[in-house]
Design a protein around this motif. Structure first.
Motif, mmCIF file in Angstrom:
data_model
loop_
_atom_site.group_PDB
_atom_site.id
_atom_site.type_symbol
_atom_site.label_atom_id
_atom_site.label_comp_id
_atom_site.label_asym_id
_atom_site.label_seq_id
_atom_site.Cartn_x
_atom_site.Cartn_y
_atom_site.Cartn_z
ATOM 1 N N LYS A 210 16.922 92.525 50.597
ATOM 2 C CA LYS A 210 17.880 91.850 51.472
ATOM 3 C C LYS A 210 17.155 91.261 52.677
ATOM 4 N N GLY A 211 17.454 89.997 52.966
ATOM 5 C CA GLY A 211 16.800 89.339 54.088
ATOM 6 C C GLY A 211 17.255 89.897 55.429
ATOM 7 N N LYS A 212 16.527 89.505 56.454
ATOM 8 C CA LYS A 212 16.836 89.996 57.793
ATOM 9 C C LYS A 212 17.998 89.249 58.427
ATOM 10 N N THR A 213 18.429 88.154 57.815
ATOM 11 C CA THR A 213 19.527 87.382 58.379
ATOM 12 C C THR A 213 20.832 88.135 58.191
ATOM 13 N N THR A 214 21.558 88.324 59.277
ATOM 14 C CA THR A 214 22.809 89.091 59.203
ATOM 15 C C THR A 214 23.937 88.275 58.592
ATOM 16 N N GLU A 215 23.840 86.946 58.635
ATOM 17 C CA GLU A 215 24.895 86.089 58.109
ATOM 18 C C GLU A 215 24.766 85.871 56.609
ATOM 19 N N GLU A 216 23.854 86.532 55.949
ATOM 20 C CA GLU A 216 23.621 86.347 54.518
ATOM 21 C C GLU A 216 24.799 86.899 53.715
ATOM 22 N N GLY B 98 21.759 99.787 48.777
ATOM 23 C CA GLY B 98 22.280 98.442 48.946
ATOM 24 C C GLY B 98 21.352 97.500 49.667
ATOM 25 N N LYS B 99 20.146 97.932 50.010
ATOM 26 C CA LYS B 99 19.197 97.075 50.719
ATOM 27 C C LYS B 99 18.393 96.186 49.772
ATOM 28 N N ALA B 100 18.587 96.366 48.475
ATOM 29 C CA ALA B 100 17.878 95.550 47.487
ATOM 30 C C ALA B 100 18.685 95.544 46.197
ATOM 31 N N VAL B 101 18.361 94.589 45.330
ATOM 32 C CA VAL B 101 18.974 94.461 44.009
ATOM 33 C C VAL B 101 17.860 94.352 42.985
ATOM 34 N N MET B 102 18.032 95.046 41.865
ATOM 35 C CA MET B 102 17.014 95.022 40.814
ATOM 36 C C MET B 102 17.667 94.638 39.491
ATOM 37 N N CYS B 103 16.964 93.839 38.708
ATOM 38 C CA CYS B 103 17.381 93.484 37.350
ATOM 39 C C CYS B 103 16.147 93.377 36.473
ATOM 40 N N VAL B 104 16.351 93.403 35.176
ATOM 41 C CA VAL B 104 15.250 93.312 34.214
ATOM 42 C C VAL B 104 15.590 92.225 33.206
ATOM 43 N N LEU B 105 14.690 91.268 33.039
ATOM 44 C CA LEU B 105 14.835 90.204 32.041
ATOM 45 C C LEU B 105 13.965 90.531 30.829
ATOM 46 N N ARG B 106 14.461 90.169 29.669
ATOM 47 C CA ARG B 106 13.712 90.385 28.426
ATOM 48 C C ARG B 106 13.776 89.123 27.575
ATOM 49 N N THR C 55 8.574 91.246 43.200
ATOM 50 C CA THR C 55 9.411 91.596 44.347
ATOM 51 C C THR C 55 9.308 90.497 45.409
ATOM 52 N N PHE C 56 10.463 90.080 45.946
ATOM 53 C CA PHE C 56 10.464 89.090 47.017
ATOM 54 C C PHE C 56 11.752 89.244 47.816
ATOM 55 N N SER C 57 11.837 88.532 48.922
ATOM 56 C CA SER C 57 12.976 88.630 49.824
ATOM 57 C C SER C 57 14.053 87.626 49.438
ATOM 58 N N SER C 58 15.296 87.911 49.819
ATOM 59 C CA SER C 58 16.409 87.025 49.473
ATOM 60 C C SER C 58 16.408 85.738 50.300
ATOM 61 N N ASN C 59 15.699 85.690 51.414
ATOM 62 C CA ASN C 59 15.617 84.457 52.212
ATOM 63 C C ASN C 59 14.423 83.601 51.801
ATOM 64 N N GLU D 11 27.014 88.758 50.837
ATOM 65 C CA GLU D 11 26.765 90.042 50.212
ATOM 66 C C GLU D 11 26.198 89.884 48.801
ATOM 67 N N ASP D 12 26.632 88.862 48.079
ATOM 68 C CA ASP D 12 26.235 88.694 46.684
ATOM 69 C C ASP D 12 25.085 87.702 46.514
ATOM 70 N N LYS D 13 24.367 87.395 47.594
ATOM 71 C CA LYS D 13 23.287 86.408 47.478
ATOM 72 C C LYS D 13 22.161 86.923 46.587
ATOM 73 N N MET D 14 21.811 88.194 46.692
ATOM 74 C CA MET D 14 20.719 88.740 45.874
ATOM 75 C C MET D 14 21.067 88.682 44.387
ATOM 76 N N GLU D 15 22.316 88.998 44.055
ATOM 77 C CA GLU D 15 22.737 88.917 42.658
ATOM 78 C C GLU D 15 22.766 87.474 42.166
ATOM 79 N N GLU D 16 23.177 86.536 43.040
ATOM 80 C CA GLU D 16 23.189 85.121 42.668
ATOM 81 C C GLU D 16 21.776 84.607 42.401
ATOM 82 N N LEU D 17 20.799 85.104 43.159
ATOM 83 C CA LEU D 17 19.415 84.694 42.916
ATOM 84 C C LEU D 17 18.945 85.150 41.532
ATOM 85 N N CYS D 18 19.334 86.353 41.127
ATOM 86 C CA CYS D 18 18.971 86.835 39.779
ATOM 87 C C CYS D 18 19.574 85.935 38.709
#
Length: 295
Positions: free
Chosen positions: A212-218, A250-258, A179-183, A220-227
């Motif tokens: 989701k990071g605390k930055t309001t200008e982030e 919507g405050k976080a995004v989760m995925c699973v890699l295998r 678990t980590f932050s988007s920023n 919407e799809d940044k968390m998914e792009e990080l995955c």
């Protein structure tokens, strides 16, 4: 008769009555004791006669609990024997002369097809050439058997045993969580990507949760792009077991890699090799065109 004489007669008369009463009680007690002894002896005699009259197998019959235990034990033994027999039937072994089918497909010791044969002819061929018979394909019509020597059967068993040991034994798939932050900074993201890759190479699943990071200008799809960015750092070894999806309102995004299966890994490497070959061919063609222009 004087007074003393009358007293003496009364005394002796009373004594006589008391003696008679005592003798009567003594007689009754003796008779009672004798009757009791007779009944005891008669009872023992009857029991002995009854025991002798009964058959010996009835007298030695076990208790019902023993019978129930014996039946349960015999049932377990029968089930174990059936399981062992079934296991032996599916194993690679010499069937001997016990051929259940009348007509079977026969291969010789070199693997050549001898065609359908009657079991009597197969048994005669086994005796003439000192060969054994093993079942190769019970599902074929007719079932396929092969004639083999004892040495061939031994070598084939060793080969099958080696293949069985070489096969990886399936075990429980463990999941690591991160678990980590988007920023997150790029350096920290690269470090976490390497850690995820090490887990994937050890055949772990990795559950990634990006807050989701605390930055309001982030975006919407940044968390998914990080995955997706993390997955792109490990081509040909990992894929999504669960694609990125929003959680916690919507405050976080989760995925699973295998890790990829062997089939998926081979296909991916083949595709990457084709792409590299096409790129190399295009590069060579461009060089040739430039050379032609220079000439």
């Amino acid at each position: 008769m004087g007074m003393s004489d009358r007293t003496s007669v009364s005394f002796f008369s009373l004594l006589f009555r008391m003696a008679a009463l005592f003798l009567k009680r003594l007689t009754l007690q003796t008779i009672k004791m004798e009757n009791t002894c007779i009944r005891r002896r008669l009872g023992k005699y009857v029991l002995q006669k009854t025991g002798l009259a009964e058959p010996s197998h009835v007298a030695s019959a076990p208790r019902p609990s023993c019978l129930i235990h014996a039946e349960a034990f015999s049932t377990e033994d029968t089930q174990d024997k059936r399981e062992k027999k079934k296991k032996n039937e599916t194993a690679f072994r010499n069937v001997g002369r016990k051929i259940n089918e009348r007509i079977i497909q026969v291969l010789d010791e070199k693997g050549n097809d001898l065609g359908p044969m009657h079991r009597a002819n197969v048994i005669r061929l086994m005796a003439e050439q000192d060969l054994r018979l093993v079942l190769r394909d019970p599902g074929a019509q007719p079932p396929r058997y092969q004639l083999m020597t004892g040495t061939q059967i031994y070598q084939e068993r060793l080969r099958l045993r080696g293949m069985e040991r070489a096969e990886p034994k399936p075990g429980p798939t463990l999941t690591k969580e991160l678990t980590f932050s988007s920023n997150i900074g790029q350096h920290d993201l690269d470090t976490k990507s390497k850690q995820i890759q090490q887990w994937i190479e050890k055949k772990y699943k990795v559950q990634i949760t990006i807050r989701k990071g605390k930055t309001t200008e982030e975006p919407e799809d940044k968390m998914e792009e990080l995955c997706n960015q993390i997955l792109q750092t490990m081509p040909a070894i990992a894929t999504f077991s669960s694609r990125p999806q929003p959680i916690r309102g919507g405050k976080a995004v989760m995925c699973v890699l295998r890790p990829l299966s062997q089939k998926e890994e081979n296909a991916c490497r083949s595709a990457l090799g084709t792409q590299r070959g096409d790129a190399l061919n295009r590069g060579n063609g461009n060089d040739g065109a430039s050379d032609a222009l220079h000439q």
